[in-house]
Scaffold this motif. Structure first.
Motif, short mmCIF file in Angstrom:
data_model
loop_
_atom_site.label_atom_id
_atom_site.label_comp_id
_atom_site.label_asym_id
_atom_site.label_seq_id
_atom_site.Cartn_x
_atom_site.Cartn_y
_atom_site.Cartn_z
N ASP A 27 0.86 -1.20 0.00
CA ASP A 27 0.00 0.00 0.00
C ASP A 27 0.90 1.25 0.00
N THR A 28 1.31 1.67 -1.19
CA THR A 28 2.18 2.83 -1.32
C THR A 28 1.89 3.53 -2.64
N ARG A 36 9.26 11.55 -0.40
CA ARG A 36 9.92 11.31 0.89
C ARG A 36 11.39 10.92 0.74
N ARG A 152 5.99 -1.98 3.87
CA ARG A 152 6.14 -0.78 3.03
C ARG A 152 7.10 0.25 3.65
N VAL A 156 10.54 0.02 0.18
CA VAL A 156 10.62 1.03 -0.89
C VAL A 156 12.00 1.70 -0.93
N LEU A 190 18.44 0.37 13.61
CA LEU A 190 18.59 -0.08 12.21
C LEU A 190 19.35 -1.40 12.24
N MET A 209 13.79 -0.92 10.99
CA MET A 209 14.34 0.42 11.11
C MET A 209 13.35 1.37 11.77
N GLY A 211 12.69 4.74 11.17
CA GLY A 211 13.04 5.70 10.12
C GLY A 211 13.26 7.11 10.61
N ASN A 212 12.38 7.56 11.51
CA ASN A 212 12.50 8.94 11.99
C ASN A 212 13.78 9.15 12.80
N VAL A 214 16.55 7.35 12.62
CA VAL A 214 17.71 7.26 11.72
C VAL A 214 17.89 8.58 10.96
N HIS A 246 26.61 9.31 0.97
CA HIS A 246 25.87 8.04 0.90
C HIS A 246 24.48 8.33 0.32
N ALA A 248 21.14 7.53 0.43
CA ALA A 248 20.05 6.87 1.15
C ALA A 248 18.73 7.54 0.83
N ARG A 251 16.30 13.72 0.93
CA ARG A 251 16.05 14.72 1.97
C ARG A 251 17.22 14.78 2.97
N ILE A 252 17.85 13.63 3.24
CA ILE A 252 19.04 13.63 4.11
C ILE A 252 20.18 14.35 3.38
N VAL A 306 26.75 7.19 6.49
CA VAL A 306 26.20 6.84 7.79
C VAL A 306 25.39 5.56 7.61
N GLY A 307 25.38 4.71 8.62
CA GLY A 307 24.63 3.47 8.46
C GLY A 307 24.42 2.74 9.78
N1 COA Z 1 4.01 4.38 1.41
C1 COA Z 1 2.99 5.11 1.91
N2 COA Z 1 2.91 5.45 3.19
C2 COA Z 1 3.88 5.03 4.01
C3 COA Z 1 4.96 4.27 3.56
C4 COA Z 1 5.00 3.93 2.20
N3 COA Z 1 6.02 3.22 1.66
N4 COA Z 1 5.79 4.01 4.61
C5 COA Z 1 5.24 4.60 5.68
N5 COA Z 1 4.08 5.21 5.32
C6 COA Z 1 3.16 5.97 6.16
C7 COA Z 1 3.30 5.67 7.63
O1 COA Z 1 2.56 4.52 7.98
C8 COA Z 1 2.72 6.92 8.25
O2 COA Z 1 1.33 6.85 8.22
P1 COA Z 1 0.45 7.38 9.46
O3 COA Z 1 0.76 8.85 9.53
O4 COA Z 1 -0.93 7.07 9.03
O5 COA Z 1 0.94 6.63 10.65
C9 COA Z 1 3.13 8.02 7.27
O6 COA Z 1 3.46 7.36 6.04
C10 COA Z 1 4.31 8.86 7.74
O7 COA Z 1 5.31 7.97 8.17
P2 COA Z 1 6.70 8.49 8.67
O8 COA Z 1 7.56 7.34 9.07
O9 COA Z 1 6.52 9.61 9.66
O10 COA Z 1 7.24 9.12 7.32
P3 COA Z 1 8.50 10.02 7.10
O11 COA Z 1 8.10 11.27 6.46
O12 COA Z 1 9.34 10.08 8.33
O13 COA Z 1 9.31 9.17 6.04
C11 COA Z 1 11.13 7.64 5.83
C12 COA Z 1 9.72 7.83 6.32
C13 COA Z 1 11.53 6.17 6.09
C14 COA Z 1 11.20 7.90 4.34
C15 COA Z 1 12.08 8.61 6.60
O14 COA Z 1 11.90 8.47 7.99
C16 COA Z 1 13.51 8.38 6.28
O15 COA Z 1 13.95 8.67 5.20
N6 COA Z 1 14.32 7.86 7.25
C17 COA Z 1 15.69 7.54 7.01
C18 COA Z 1 15.76 6.17 6.37
C19 COA Z 1 17.12 5.84 5.85
O16 COA Z 1 17.64 6.55 5.03
N7 COA Z 1 17.67 4.73 6.35
C20 COA Z 1 18.92 4.25 5.95
C21 COA Z 1 20.02 5.09 6.51
S1 COA Z 1 21.56 4.43 6.08
#
Ligand code: COA
Length: 319
Positions: A27-28, A36, A152, A156, A190, A209, A211-212, A214, A246, A248, A251-252, A306-307
């Motif tokens: 569901d995405t 994002r 999801r 992604v 993570l 993970m 996500g927030n 990280v 890196h 990832a 936005r980072i 970073v990881g």
């Molecule tokens: N598609 C649609 N909706 C999704 C989704 C997807 N693939 N994944 C999560 N959501 C939903 C969540 O369930 C949440 O819904 P809710 O508000 O109803 O609870 C909403 O989207 C917001 O989720 P949130 O986690 O707050 O989103 P975000 O804006 O923080 O973005 C990431 C999520 C993962 C993209 C972000 O946190 C991120 O980039 N983190 C770093 C990840 C990373 O780079 N990791 C590796 C580092 S080496």
């Protein structure tokens, strides 16, 4: 004595998984993923394709662009989170597949998405000490194997691929500094915590993970480590020609560039075409720009990553 990058190469598996493909799996939506993360598509390795298989063409391209033969390599370091097997190391498997028969050392480095920075910094120490002349340093991943394709929040983000460089020791500057860090207290945010025990997997073998958390840590440590590198070299952001971060999440990357007051035109971005390929992402990005001939000799590059761990680090170098 310095070590210097004299060749780059990369390889992405043929199969592409687009955001629209993912819409059919979880569901995405393309808009959610792209806005994002900046990711458009990722590549997925074939069922029988291993990390070493992706590393072979990347390494051959790096050796070809360096103009050296396999037997001139006297150190092989592979950064990977998804090794071919528990042992032997993916580096020794790659050494064999490349036909390097000179008994040179070959070993893996595991620092997740900072792996390539750790591996390059390690090779640099050996080369500038004069111990070895040519090092092959590779980041290679089949992350698709440790992704839960029904989750999801993680599926992604990641993809498969490999990137490689050949480093050569000599008097021409090269790598000017490396700074490596880790804070193991962040292990749980993570991780792929599963382990093999008595022939069974205990715990989840998939990436989990927060996500927030990280995201926030990544932006902070990437700024800190960039400042640390510039201070150590008495440089300011205006002295850096290229930031190679890196790959990832856009936005980072943008948040880090903003904190460093760096124009996005000087920031290498390839995350749109391969997603987060962990240890492979920096050499993939590097090879992309190197092949386009956009780096000029003598330009200053700042690589940072970073990881999981979490680990983070930087390398500042002259091209
Ligand atoms: N598609 C649609 N909706 C999704 C989704 C997807 N693939 N994944 C999560 N959501 C939903 C969540 O369930 C949440 O819904 P809710 O508000 O109803 O609870 C909403 O989207 C917001 O989720 P949130 O986690 O707050 O989103 P975000 O804006 O923080 O973005 C990431 C999520 C993962 C993209 C972000 O946190 C991120 O980039 N983190 C770093 C990840 C990373 O780079 N990791 C590796 C580092 S080496």
């Amino acid at each position: 004595m310095y070590s210097r990058i004299i060749g780059t190469g990369s390889h992405l598996p043929e199969k592409i998984l687009s955001n629209h493909d993912l819409e059919k799996m979880v569901d995405t939506s393309h808009d959610w993923i792209f806005s994002r993360t900046g990711i458009n598509e990722r590549h997925i390795a074939g069922e029988n394709e291993l990390a070493s298989d992706l590393a072979v063409p990347a390494s051959r391209r790096a050796m070809e662009s360096a103009g050296i033969e396999a037997d001139e390599i006297d150190l092989v370091i592979v950064a990977t989170t998804t090794p071919d097997m528990l042992f032997p190391s993916t580096a020794t498997i790659l050494q064999s597949k490349l036909g390097i028969r000179n008994n040179c050392p070959a070993f893996d480095v595991q620092a997740v998405c900072t792996g390539f920075i750790y591996a390059l910094a390690t090779a640099d120490c050996y080369l500038k000490s004069g111990k070895y002349r040519h090092a092959l340093v590779v980041g290679t991943e089949v992350l698709s194997r440790i992704i839960d394709w029904t989750d999801r929040s993680t599926c992604v983000l990641f993809g498969d691929g490999a990137g490689a460089v050949v480093l050569k020791s000599g008097e021409t500057p090269g790598i000017l500094s490396s700074h490596l860090h880790a804070d193991g207290s962040y292990n749980p945010i993570l991780a792929a915590p599963g382990r093999v025990c008595n022939g069974k997997i205990r715990g989840s073998p998939f990436v989990s993970m927060n996500g927030n958390a990280v995201f926030k840590i990544a932006v902070n440590v990437l700024e800190q480590v960039a400042e640390e590198a510039m201070q150590a070299n008495r440089m300011s952001p205006s002295d850096i020609d290229w930031l190679v971060p890196h790959q990832a999440n856009i936005r980072i990357i943008e948040a880090t560039a903003k904190k460093l007051s760096m124009d996005m035109e000087r920031v290498v971005v390839t995350v749109d075409r391969h997603g987060n390929t962990s240890a492979a992402s920096i050499p993939l990005a590097l090879d992309h720009v190197a092949r386009e001939g956009r780096f000029r000799e003598g330009e200053t590059l700042l690589m940072e990553g970073v990881g999981g761990g979490i680990t983070w680090g930087s390398l500042l170098l002259k091209w």
